[in-house]
Design a protein around this motif. Structure first.
Motif, PDB file in Angstrom:
ATOM      1  N   ILE A  91      25.445  -0.313  24.285  1.00 24.01           N
ATOM      2  CA  ILE A  91      25.512  -1.780  24.298  1.00 24.01           C
ATOM      3  C   ILE A  91      24.059  -2.222  24.143  1.00 24.01           C
ATOM      4  CG2 ILE A  91      26.619  -3.768  25.395  1.00 24.01           C
ATOM      5  CD1 ILE A  91      27.807  -1.834  27.464  1.00 24.01           C
TER       6      ILE A  91
ATOM      7  N   SER B  47      21.918  -5.849  25.867  1.00 22.36           N
ATOM      8  CA  SER B  47      22.829  -6.846  26.430  1.00 22.36           C
ATOM      9  C   SER B  47      22.302  -7.439  27.728  1.00 22.36           C
ATOM     10  CB  SER B  47      24.193  -6.213  26.663  1.00 22.36           C
ATOM     11  OG  SER B  47      24.064  -5.108  27.548  1.00 22.36           O
TER      12      SER B  47
ATOM     13  N   HIS C  64      29.345  -8.267  33.388  1.00 20.82           N
ATOM     14  CA  HIS C  64      29.768  -7.882  32.043  1.00 20.82           C
ATOM     15  C   HIS C  64      30.943  -6.912  32.112  1.00 20.82           C
ATOM     16  CE1 HIS C  64      26.049  -8.992  29.545  1.00 20.82           C
ATOM     17  NE2 HIS C  64      25.731  -9.358  30.769  1.00 20.82           N
TER      18      HIS C  64
ATOM     19  N   TRP D  48      32.706  -4.285  29.276  1.00 20.06           N
ATOM     20  CA  TRP D  48      32.582  -3.768  27.912  1.00 20.06           C
ATOM     21  C   TRP D  48      33.665  -2.738  27.627  1.00 20.06           C
ATOM     22  CZ3 TRP D  48      30.917   1.386  26.493  1.00 20.06           C
ATOM     23  CH2 TRP D  48      30.664   1.552  25.125  1.00 20.06           C
TER      24      TRP D  48
ATOM     25  N   ASP E  91      31.742  -6.939  24.423  1.00 19.49           N
ATOM     26  CA  ASP E  91      31.037  -7.058  25.706  1.00 19.49           C
ATOM     27  C   ASP E  91      31.234  -8.478  26.222  1.00 19.49           C
ATOM     28  OD1 ASP E  91      29.261  -6.192  27.796  1.00 19.49           O
ATOM     29  OD2 ASP E  91      27.635  -7.268  26.817  1.00 19.49           O
TER      30      ASP E  91
ATOM     31  N   LYS F  17      31.067 -11.495  29.014  1.00 16.46           N
ATOM     32  CA  LYS F  17      30.072 -11.842  30.035  1.00 16.46           C
ATOM     33  C   LYS F  17      30.472 -13.133  30.726  1.00 16.46           C
ATOM     34  CE  LYS F  17      25.359 -13.656  30.005  1.00 16.46           C
ATOM     35  NZ  LYS F  17      23.998 -13.526  29.463  1.00 16.46           N
TER      36      LYS F  17
ATOM     37  N   SER G  18      19.194  -2.294  27.202  1.00 14.79           N
ATOM     38  CA  SER G  18      20.475  -1.784  26.689  1.00 14.79           C
ATOM     39  C   SER G  18      21.202  -0.998  27.782  1.00 14.79           C
ATOM     40  CB  SER G  18      20.236  -0.832  25.509  1.00 14.79           C
ATOM     41  OG  SER G  18      19.497  -1.464  24.494  1.00 14.79           O
TER      42      SER G  18
END
Ligand code: BGC
Ligand code: CA
Length: 303
Positions: free
Chosen positions: A9, A12, A40, A42, A49, A51, A284
């Motif tokens: 990801i 993020s 989050h 995912w 993803d 949020k 990340s």
């Protein structure tokens, strides 16, 4: 050990990526972005993803058996219904203190353990001994187990539930306790891993989030080290390491269908321009595979 590490990801997290929890029921990874106040969710299958942002620090997320999630918001533990976005405060701790909730996890009986820390001036610099360790019991009550904690962090239990491990990041130690799963009490504190003197901060960093594998070995994300180290709690020795392409590694959990993948979070908060040039993937969420170790499903809140 030839682990492969990839950013799954990308970028993020705007601040402190933390609290990864693999949700077995939905095959999703839950995590938080603490200072952004967001949770989050995912899905590796869809790559989506999701949020949701709260008003202040959000440092932990754990699914509830009855549905929805437990999250922390500032100094409160709340129930969050992601479908309706309804947030219900269950308990507030450390009232009148300059602290916030940090890491949290459920034990095998489904009670939540969570701790607090002093507010940071810069990453890993806090007013010491302001935090405590608590549990949110299945009946919804709160118990305090320990005071004088500086940065309450990683938690793990052995498969037989007779030992609990706990990290206070500032003394740079992993502590072990005799654990009574029935009463939810810890006793007989000892040091199981000591990262050593201040001269080792550049290489070993500060111990942060942690998980345990099926061999009973501890995997500890070490902040500023860019590593997740594997330690043997019986000897206190380092027996493995994962190199993460971000220095401020904060936490890790096993996940994936077979619990043989590791998800690793890190922080972008306070990262300098030079550091970002060196580690452009900071912020990340990473996945490590080929570890030669696996975990088990993390318990959910039973209350
Ligand atoms: C905290 C951060 C802190 C870090 C230090 C994390 O768990 O959320 O605020 O800087 O630990 O290791
Ligand atoms: Ca942490």
């Amino acid at each position: 050990m030839a682990a492969k590490v990839e950013a799954v990801i990308e970028k993020s997290c705007l601040t402190i990526g933390e609290g990864p929890h693999w949700d077995e029921r939905t095959q999703t990874l839950l995590y938080v972005d603490i200072n952004d106040g967001s949770v989050h969710r995912w899905s590796p299958e869809t790559g989506k993803d999701e949020k949701h942002k709260f008003d202040t620090f959000c440092s932990l997320v754990v699914p509830c058996k009855k549905g929805g999630y437990l999250v922390s918001v500032g100094n409160s533990v709340c129930h969050f219904d992601w479908d309706t976005k309804k947030l219900t405060t269950l308990q507030t701790v450390d009232e009148g203190k300059e602290t916030r909730i940090n890491d949290g996890k459920c034990d095998a009986s489904g009670r939540l353990w969570f701790g607090t820390m002093g507010l940071e001036k810069t990453p890993a610099v806090v007013n010491k001994h302001q935090g405590s360790l608590f549990s949110l019991e299945i009946d919804g009550s709160v118990k305090k187990h320990k005071e004088g904690v500086s940065i309450s962090n990683g938690l793990a239990w052995t498969a037989d539930n007779k030992t609990m491990y706990y990290i206070d990041s500032i003394p740079r130690k992993v502590f072990g306790y005799d654990f009574d799963i029935k009463t939810g009490t810890m006793s007989n504190e000892r040091v199981v891993v000591d990262l050593g003197g201040e001269d080792t901060i550049p290489t070993l960093g500060f111990p942060d989030g942690m998980t345990i594998d099926t061999d009973g070995k501890l995997w500890v994300a070490c902040f500023f080290a860019g590593k997740v180290f594997r330690f043997d709690p019986e000897t206190g020795k380092q027996i493995g390491a994962i190199d993460v392409p971000a220095k401020r590694t904060t936490s890790c959990c096993f996940g994936g269908k077979n619990f043989d993948e590791m998800y690793i979070t890190c922080s972008l908060y306070g990262v300098t321009e030079d550091e970002l040039k060196e580690t452009p993937l900071a912020g990340s969420v990473f996945r490590a595979t080929g570890l030669g170790a696996k975990g088990t499903p993390a318990p959910v809140y039973e209350g």
